[in-house]
Design an enzyme around this catalytic site. Sequence first.
Site, short mmCIF file in Angstrom:
data_model
loop_
_atom_site.label_atom_id
_atom_site.label_comp_id
_atom_site.label_asym_id
_atom_site.label_seq_id
_atom_site.Cartn_x
_atom_site.Cartn_y
_atom_site.Cartn_z
N LYS A 121 -141.58 5.85 72.06
CA LYS A 121 -142.08 6.84 71.28
C LYS A 121 -143.23 6.87 70.51
CE LYS A 121 -139.89 10.36 70.24
NZ LYS A 121 -138.74 11.14 70.15
N ASP A 144 -141.61 11.97 74.75
CA ASP A 144 -139.99 12.07 74.21
C ASP A 144 -138.91 13.46 75.33
OD1 ASP A 144 -141.29 14.84 74.88
OD2 ASP A 144 -142.30 15.44 72.89
#
Length: 216
Positions: free
Chosen positions: A137, A156
């Site tokens: 991420k 996320d």
Amino acid sequence: MEKKLLQKKIVQTYKQLKSQIETRLKEFRSTYKKSDLEIFKELLFCILTPQSKAEKAWQIIKDLEKENLILETPQDILEEKLKNVRFRFNKTKYIKEAQDRFVKGKRIILKEIIEQFNDEKEIRRWLINNVKGLGMKEASHFLRNIGKGENLSILDRHILRALKELEIIDEIPKTLTSKRYEDIELKMKKFADEINMSLSHLDFVLWQIQTGRIFK
């Protein structure tokens, strides 16, 4: 939110935000053309963001820059700057290691390394294997913020929640291996193609719907 309602909201939100999103992505691309310092600031920012508010993380970066501490920061000062950030001792360590690795004298070599790769997924793979504090991420976030990751997704909790509501994924994973991350990213890309939207634009739209804001 029900799947059909969310799909409708995505289309409506995109009409409202498209020009703003394009402007923001253009700003990200221009970051890469600026100084090496700007790229390095984005790396440190993404090291700070896990389980922390992006606005707070960016303010810390701005404070460090104001005091000429981006390239090298004494550990005690860095720990103090990060006193209200989750996992501050780990993040202090990661920032120090990034400074040691990518700053040679007054020269930043991060861009030189990035330019050795032609594919953004290869760059991401290198980052997560060589920069402590960056997972899939965070590495995707960093590359997007320097205009090198527009075909990557920043998965996320907000984006994952939206993907579940859209029935693109069955459940929100408790942990995300690199393979699982890439599988979900491909499903999100397929959905983006189906609604005639780029992956980077869809990422922004879902973030806006889930959080009510666009930042970095």
